[in-house]
Every structure is written in C-alpha cells, then in structure tokens.
Design an enzyme around this catalytic site. Structure first.
Site: not given
Ligand code: NAP
Ligand code: MG
Length: 468
Positions: A169, A222-223, A244-245, A278, A376
C-alpha cells in the site's frame, strides 16, 4: 501506465469500490492521474492471494527466487529514466536528484540485497539440529512518499527473497512509481499472488491491511505517530514488525575539521528532495566561537548554489514540497521558530504559487529545546546550534527522541570517538559514502529493525530447528 486498476493475484483488476484519488504535480498543482482507493474487500482479496501463494513461493529454491529478482533488477534498470521522470512529476524532486538519490540509490540497493542473499546460508546444521531460515508469510508493506521507489524496494526485495509474499500500500501522494513497480513485477513473471499492489488511503486501506488477521509481518516506513499505531496492531496476533520512522539528525562539527565541507554536507541534506529525507542532517552543531565563520559559509552557499523553482529544469536545486499540507506544516514550524526566538539567517517565507514552494531557510541562535530543534520539519529548514565542549556536543546530539542518522566532521580519530557515543543507527564520518550493503535503521523512536543488505533480509526470516 495502469493507473486505473489494482494489481492482485497476477492480474490488473478493478477495485470493488468507486472511489478514486487525484495525484497532483506539486510544482504545477495540476492533476496528473487518478488511482483507485482500495476497499476492505480489495485488501481481503489481495491478502488471500498472497496467503495462497506463500507455501509454494516459500518452498521455491532460493536460486530460483534470486533468478527472478535478477530479472526484475534488469527490467527496472531498463525503465529508470521513466521512473525518475515520474518521481519528478508526483513528488517534485529535482531532476538530477531524482536520477541519483531517488533511482540510482535504490537500484544499487536492490543489487546489494541480491548479492547478500547469494552469500547467505538459509539452511545449516548446529550439532544434530537442522536450522532452516524461511519466510513468515504475508508481509504488509506500507510506504511513504518521500522516496517512492527506495521505500518500496527496501521492503519488497528482501521480503520476497526470504520467501514471503507481499501486499503493498504505497503513499497517496506518490502511487505512480508503485504502479510502475507492479508493472515490472508482472512483466518479470513472479508467480501470481507473490506480489500485490493496492493503492488507497492510509487511514482506511492501510489501516485495514495492517490489522488483517492473515498478515504475518507489518513493514512500515513513515511517521513515528503512525508507526506507534502499527506497533499496537502488530501486538494483536503477535505479528513481526519492521518500523522505519522519523529522524532529526545532528551533524557535529569538531575543531580542526573542514568547516566549509561540514556546512555543505548539512545543507545538501536539507535541500536535496526539499529536506523531505528522514536522514537529513537538520541540526548543525558548531563550537560557539566558530558560529560567525559558519554563518559566512552558509550565506556563501545559498548565494552561489541554491536555486528554487521548476524541478524539471537541470539547474534547479530546490523544487516544491510534496503537497499543500506539507508546505503548510513547514511554514508553521518556521513561524514557530521565529516565535520561540531563533533568528532567521536565510529565507523564512512562503513562495507564491502555483506550486507548493517555501524559501530554503536557516535558523541561528536556536536552542536545543525549541521545536525547530526537536521535531521533524521535513522541509528545507536547517537549525544551527552551538556548543562549548565536545561532551556538550554529544549531549545535545543525543538529547532527542530520534536516533536515525548523524554525521561528524573533524580530525578522524576524534570524529570516530564522537560517532561511537551518538545513539543513532547511521553516522557518516567526514562525508564518507554510505554503502548499500550496510544496515540502515533507527535507534530510539526512529524505528525497529534494519533495512538493506543481509540485515534487511533477516527481519523477514523465521527460524526453525529440526532435531534429527
Ligand atoms: P505517514 O503519514 O506516517 O504515512 C506513511 C504511510 O502510511 C503512507 O502510505 C500512509 O498513507 C500510510 N498511513 C497513514 N496513516 C495510516 C494508518 N492509520 N494506518 C495505516 N497506514 C497509514 O508518513 P508520511 O507523511 O507519508 O512520510 C513522512 C514520514 O516518514 C516522516 O516522519 C519521515 O521521517 C518518515 N520516513 C522515515 C524513513 C526511514 O527510513 N526511517 C524514511 C522515509 C520517511 P497515505 O499516504 O494515504 O497517508
Ligand atoms: Mg501523512
């Protein structure tokens, strides 16, 4: 491109629902595609396909799994320019960065993972015990938008090589790269059900997928906020989890090092990809009496090297943020930083559209307790902090809930000593290259588990001992 359908059980099929989601170009705000919002029924079908495909795929000799992944590696290389253009269009990454950081890096990681698997023994004896390392079952891969190809590849490649099957997804902002990924998986001929793609919203499609009783592993990038929810979901059914956050990583400059190079390194991580990385080195720590020289280097760099605008142009370094929401979040942090009393050295304003642009921004005279130092921002914003002693620099570096990345620039031995003391998963000393076979992942609230190389594969392996 197959933007109208979902890829389930080896076929492109219609969603059972009628909802579609627009995909925008963040530089122009134009709708460039729309994709289905997968329903619970779609997820049920995809998970059932992955579950049915698992026993045969897990029993497939590792050599055959590797051979298919090598075909995939070849096929994805053949489409790398199209993928880079797609990432420019749906994410707004600068063209040059899209080719290198968004496509070149993941392609090198795919190769490194395949090579690591070739070297790994999945079956061996310990005295009279036959040890077998094998897949868990169905992996739910949920990925963010900031590196659309990299985030997918880091999950799907090791998970499948280890014998698992997957349902992906991808992020709502960047589903098009995921669709190309699925087209290539299909073309290569993975057995049906081994890889499935369901586009849709995180809070509905993603949430339902992660909580599905037939999902054995949740692999989420993600977050930290959503990662926490994923951890709770994994508790029900004792699922394996890979997280991976977020990050808020320090670059510590030590006296005797190359200050100009340190400044350049930190700035590049907050400008490439508009700082939506990230591992970005968003906290630059310098000795108090080096602050003035640091500021001069920063001003020189922004004056000579920083251009903002249309990401399709070769000479543009900084494009738009991925979405209006992301632009607004970044602007809120900038206003917060001003209100908390930090000083703007560069930038600090929104840029009028079309497109979700923000001026690249640098804060000085900040303290480590401010939001701009602790949270962040995920935008082109750098915070400069000062320290008196190296002990204090390490303390500031570690005084944060995150621990994903970091860097030290200074005399080599001293820099390595500081690197050892930082509570973070990756640290770059004096601008060294980060190789694709080494582990990547976070300490503290930056995550659980590791991606890349054999470390990435191990998180997807169950271990059995048969005593004979
Ligand atoms: P996000 O809001 O957490 O979303 C990540 C993914 O999860 C997206 O596919 C999102 O779908 C989905 N999602 C959101 N809410 C969900 C829920 N309740 N249940 C299941 N899935 C859900 O993060 P983002 O805003 O896309 O990305 C930015 C964040 O990712 C930053 O905090 C960054 O640091 C982190 N990140 C970490 C790494 C690492 O390797 N450590 C790498 C890259 C990014 P939708 O797109 O439809 O909302
Ligand atoms: Mg989000």
């Amino acid at each position: 491109m197959k933007t109208k359908q979902l890829y389930i059980n080896g076929e492109w099929i219609d969603s059972t629902g009628n909802d579609i989601a627009d995909v925008l170009n963040p530089a122009t705000e134009e709708v460039i595609a729309n994709v289905p919002v997968g329903t619970a029924d779609d997820i049920d079908t995809a998970v059932a396909a992955a579950k049915a495909a698992f026993p045969a795929w897990n029993a497939t000799p590792i050599k055959e799994r590797i051979a298919l992944m090598e075909k995939f590696d070849e096929a994805i290389n053949a489409r790398k320019e199209e993928i880079a253009d797609t990432i420019v269009a749906e994410l707004g990454a600068g063209k040059k960065f899209a080719m290198d950081g968004q496509v070149g890096l993941p392609l090198s990681e795919i190769r490194a993972t395949i090579d690591a698997v070739k070297e790994h023994d999945f079956e061996y004896m310990i005295e009279n015990a036959q040890i077998i390392e094998e897949g868990y079952g169905v992996v739910a891969c949920i990925t963010p938008w900031n590196y659309p190809l990299l985030q997918i590849e880091r999950k799907v490649v090791p998970a499948l090589l280890a014998g698992n099957t997957a349902v992906l997804k991808p992020a709502s902002n960047t589903p098009l790269t995921a669709i190309i990924y699925a087209e290539i998986m299909d073309e290569v001929g993975f057995p049906k059900g081994v890889f499935n793609l369901v586009t849709g919203s995180g809070s509905t499609t993603g949430d339902y997928l992660a909580g599905h009783e037939d999902v054995d592993v949740i692999s989420f990038t993600g977050s930290t906020a959503v990662g926490t929810q994923m951890y709770e979901k994994a508790a029900h059914g004792i699922k394996q989890i890979v997280l991976e956050l977020g990050g808020k990583s320090p670059l510590i400059y030590l006296k005797g090092g190359d200050l100009k190079a340190a400044v350049k390194q930190a700035i590049n991580t907050v400008l490439n990809n508009q700082g939506q990385t990230c591992t970005a080195l968003t906290r630059l720590l310098v000795p108090k009496d080096d602050l003035e020289e640091t500021k001069q280097h920063i001003l020189d760099f922004y004056e000579t090297e920083v251009t903002v605008g249309d990401p399709t142009k070769d000479d543009i370094k900084v494009g738009p943020l991925v979405s209006a929401d992301q632009r607004d979040t970044v602007m809120e942090y900038i206003e917060e930083g001003k209100a908390e009393g930090a000083d703007i050295l560069v930038g600090g304003n929104k840029i009028d559209g079309p497109g979700y642009f923000v001026e690249p921004t640098v804060f000085v005279n900040a303290t480590n307790d401010m939001k701009i130092s602790q949270e962040e921002i995920f935008g082109p914003v750098l915070t400069v902090l000062t320290y008196d002693t190296v002990e204090e620099a390490v303390e500031i570096g570690n005084d944060i809930v995150y621990g994903l990345s970091g860097a030290v620039v200074g005399p080599k031995d001293e820099a390595i000593e500081v690197a050892r003391q930082l509570r973070t998963g990756n640290i770059i000393v004096n601008g060294a290259e980060r190789v694709s076979s080494a582990p990547f992942g976070g300490y503290k609230q930056s995550g659980r588990g590791r991606e890349n190389g054999i470390f990435g594969v191990k998180d997807y392996l169950e271990i059995k001992a048969i005593f004979i």
